[in-house]
Structure formats: structure tokens, C-alpha cells
Design a protein around this motif. Structure first.
Motif, PDB file in Angstrom:
ATOM      1  N   ASN A 243      -0.571   2.757  -5.464  1.00 46.35           N
ATOM      2  CA  ASN A 243       0.531   1.834  -5.224  1.00 46.35           C
ATOM      3  C   ASN A 243       1.560   1.902  -6.350  1.00 46.35           C
ATOM      4  OD1 ASN A 243      -0.966   1.062  -3.016  1.00 46.35           O
ATOM      5  ND2 ASN A 243      -1.523  -0.959  -3.817  1.00 46.35           N
TER       6      ASN A 243
ATOM      7  N   PRO B  29       0.826  -1.212   0.000  1.00 48.02           N
ATOM      8  CA  PRO B  29       0.000   0.000   0.000  1.00 48.02           C
ATOM      9  C   PRO B  29       0.859   1.260   0.000  1.00 48.02           C
ATOM     10  CG  PRO B  29      -0.813  -1.583   1.599  1.00 48.02           C
ATOM     11  CD  PRO B  29       0.509  -2.103   1.135  1.00 48.02           C
TER      12      PRO B  29
ATOM     13  N   GLU C  39     -10.669  -0.365  -5.388  1.00 49.27           N
ATOM     14  CA  GLU C  39      -9.530  -1.260  -5.618  1.00 49.27           C
ATOM     15  C   GLU C  39      -8.614  -0.700  -6.705  1.00 49.27           C
ATOM     16  OE1 GLU C  39      -8.617  -5.983  -6.579  1.00 49.27           O
ATOM     17  OE2 GLU C  39     -10.553  -5.106  -7.142  1.00 49.27           O
TER      18      GLU C  39
ATOM     19  N   TYR D 236      -2.088   7.603   0.970  1.00 49.81           N
ATOM     20  CA  TYR D 236      -2.579   6.463   1.742  1.00 49.81           C
ATOM     21  C   TYR D 236      -4.075   6.509   2.021  1.00 49.81           C
ATOM     22  CZ  TYR D 236      -1.662   9.751   5.634  1.00 49.81           C
ATOM     23  OH  TYR D 236      -1.626  10.852   6.454  1.00 49.81           O
ATOM     24  N   HIS D 237      -4.800   7.395   1.327  1.00 51.25           N
ATOM     25  CA  HIS D 237      -6.255   7.436   1.444  1.00 51.25           C
ATOM     26  C   HIS D 237      -6.879   7.394   0.039  1.00 51.25           C
ATOM     27  CE1 HIS D 237      -6.505   7.925   5.714  1.00 51.25           C
ATOM     28  NE2 HIS D 237      -5.740   9.002   5.710  1.00 51.25           N
ATOM     29  N   PRO D 238      -6.812   6.239  -0.646  1.00 49.22           N
ATOM     30  CA  PRO D 238      -7.360   6.170  -2.013  1.00 49.22           C
ATOM     31  C   PRO D 238      -8.840   6.489  -2.084  1.00 49.22           C
ATOM     32  CG  PRO D 238      -6.925   3.976  -1.138  1.00 49.22           C
ATOM     33  CD  PRO D 238      -6.290   4.950  -0.190  1.00 49.22           C
ATOM     34  N   GLU D 239      -9.571   6.295  -0.984  1.00 53.02           N
ATOM     35  CA  GLU D 239     -11.005   6.592  -0.997  1.00 53.02           C
ATOM     36  C   GLU D 239     -11.281   8.080  -1.173  1.00 53.02           C
ATOM     37  OE1 GLU D 239      -9.579   6.992   3.219  1.00 53.02           O
ATOM     38  OE2 GLU D 239      -9.288   5.550   1.599  1.00 53.02           O
TER      39      GLU D 239
ATOM     40  N   LYS E  57      -8.317   2.451  -7.564  1.00 52.57           N
ATOM     41  CA  LYS E  57      -7.650   3.633  -7.009  1.00 52.57           C
ATOM     42  C   LYS E  57      -6.473   3.221  -6.130  1.00 52.57           C
ATOM     43  CE  LYS E  57     -11.817   6.546  -7.038  1.00 52.57           C
ATOM     44  NZ  LYS E  57     -12.817   7.237  -6.192  1.00 52.57           N
ATOM     45  N   GLN E  58      -6.657   2.151  -5.355  1.00 48.04           N
ATOM     46  CA  GLN E  58      -5.565   1.661  -4.516  1.00 48.04           C
ATOM     47  C   GLN E  58      -4.400   1.197  -5.377  1.00 48.04           C
ATOM     48  OE1 GLN E  58      -5.405   1.244  -0.730  1.00 48.04           O
ATOM     49  NE2 GLN E  58      -3.374   1.447  -1.656  1.00 48.04           N
ATOM     50  N   HIS E  59      -4.693   0.464  -6.456  1.00 51.95           N
ATOM     51  CA  HIS E  59      -3.631   0.037  -7.363  1.00 51.95           C
ATOM     52  C   HIS E  59      -2.924   1.253  -7.976  1.00 51.95           C
ATOM     53  CE1 HIS E  59      -4.441  -4.127  -6.947  1.00 51.95           C
ATOM     54  NE2 HIS E  59      -5.550  -4.161  -7.670  1.00 51.95           N
TER      55      HIS E  59
END
Length: 221
Positions: free
Chosen positions: A33, A8, A26, A14-17, A28-30
Motif C-alpha cells: 500500500n 489496497p 498485514e 494486489y497479492h501480498p500473500e 506485507k499489505q501495508h
């Protein structure tokens, strides 16, 4: 290395939301990363430019159909969306669009008191790549490649304390060449500071490895 196995992203990503856009959480998290991977944002990093690029924050990530200015409707970028809507196995083209921001700090300046050209190029490289990889997460076409050219125009100087806003949009994706453009603005005044077009020669990969990056030690440039 598969992007799905990347750790992550740390701060400031560290706040993809909180990222605006029509991607799934998911995806957005990728995206963050992968951004952190390209900056080499990890403990003990000695990768060139890490000390300044680590502040680059992804704030928006969108995928839209490319309709030559006629319409600009959003699409459902979730994995369950119909392939016809995403343009997969159809004639519909898609474009990726991202916005990144960073504050100009003392270590980014040249002797004349403006954002150093080399620092700007590094940030443009990462920002343009972010829109290409955002699109790849939806379209399933590899965004990894080697830079072949970057055409840059400096419109005005960016002084220390300026919040920079990098607005990147894909121009072409996959095939013989990938390309993205980027406009850099003063986030407070909306003044255009820099514009650029970045072209990339895609790496030749198998269809089942469309989103797998090369080894960690290999530079994208």
C-alpha cells in the motif's frame, strides 16, 4: 495521513500473500500500500514518473538482525514477537531487505537504446525507500524523510525487454540520517547493471506518529 488508512494496492501489487519474506500478511499489505502511495498509483494520477513506475512489483520483504556478517538468522516480525528479538529497546540492530522487479519498456528508454538515467533514479528512489519502510513497520521508527544524496554507478546498460531486479538493504535507520543501498540486476542473467546508495534526512515526528507519512502532495525528494 496514517499508512493504515491507505487503500489496497492495485496490480501488480494486489497479492501480498505472494510476497516472500518473514513479515506478517498485514505488514506485507501495508508495504505494498505504501509502495503504491509513493508511486501515486491511482486513477487519473499525473504524478511525475507514474506511467513507468506503476509497474514496479514488490516480490520479497524481510527483516533480519544486523550481526556484521557473523550470522544471518531470520526473526519473527509479527507484532507478538518479543521486543528483545526485534531489537526494540535493546542493543540489537535490524536491517530491512526488499526485492522489487520491473520490465524495461519502450517509454523507459533513452535515445541510445538503454534505460534512461532519470528513469533509473526514480526507480532506485522508490526501491531503496521500500526497504526502509519495511523495517519501520517492524521497528516502529519513522522512515519518512527528505533525500539528501544518491550515489549511483552504472555498470552496464539495461535494454528494452530486460526484467530488472532491485535488491535493497537498509544501512541505517532513524537518528540523524537514514540510508539504504540497492543493486539492480538483470533478473535473467544475474548481471549487475546499477548500484546505488541513497541517504535521507529523517523528518522530525513525534514518537506516536512514527509511521505516518506527510501530506499526499508533499514529495519525498
Amino acid at each position: 495521513m496514517d499508512h493504515r488508512n491507505l487503500p489496497p494496492a492495485p496490480a501488480p501489487n494486489y497479492h501480498p500473500e505472494a510476497i516472500l519474506g518473514n513479515l506478517t500478511l498485514e505488514q506485507k499489505q501495508h508495504s505494498v500500500n505504501i509502495l503504491a502511495f509513493n508511486i501515486a498509483h491511482h486513477a487519473g494520477s499525473r504524478v511525475f514518473g507514474h506511467d513507468v513506475a506503476k509497474g514496479l512489483k514488490l516480490t520479497e520483504a524481510w527483516v533480519r538482525p544486523l550481526t556484521m556478517g557473523v550470522r544471518d538468522d531470520l526473526i519473527d516480525a509479527s507484532p507478538s514477537a518479543p521486543s528483545e528479538q526485534l531489537g526494540i529497546n535493546s542493543k540489537k540492530a535490524l536491517r530491512g531487505h526488499t526485492v522489487c522487479e520491473i520490465l524495461v519498456e519502450e517509454g523507459m528508454m533513452n535515445v541510445h537504446g538503454g534505460l534512461a538515467g532519470a528513469c533509473a533514479v526514480l526507480l532506485l528512489d522508490i526501491a531503496t525507500f521500500s526497504s526502509l519502510f519495511t523495517l519501520s513497520l517492524v521497528a516502529g521508527v519513522s522512515a519518512w524523510g527528505l533525500s539528501t544524496a544518491m550515489n549511483i554507478t552504472w555498470h552496464a546498460a539495461a535494454r528494452q525487454g530486460t526484467q530488472l531486479r532491485f535488491v535493497s538493504t537498509t544501512l541505517s535507520h532513524g537518528g540523524r540520517v537514514s540510508a539504504a543501498r540497492c543493486e539492480v540486476y538483470d533478473a535473467k542473467t544475474a548481471k549487475l547493471l546499477i548500484s546505488a546508495v541513497h541517504t535521507i534526512a529523517p523528518l522530525k515526528t513525534s514518537s506516536n506518529s512514527s509511521v505516518k507519512p506527510p501530506g499526499f502532495s508533499q514529495s519525498k525528494l
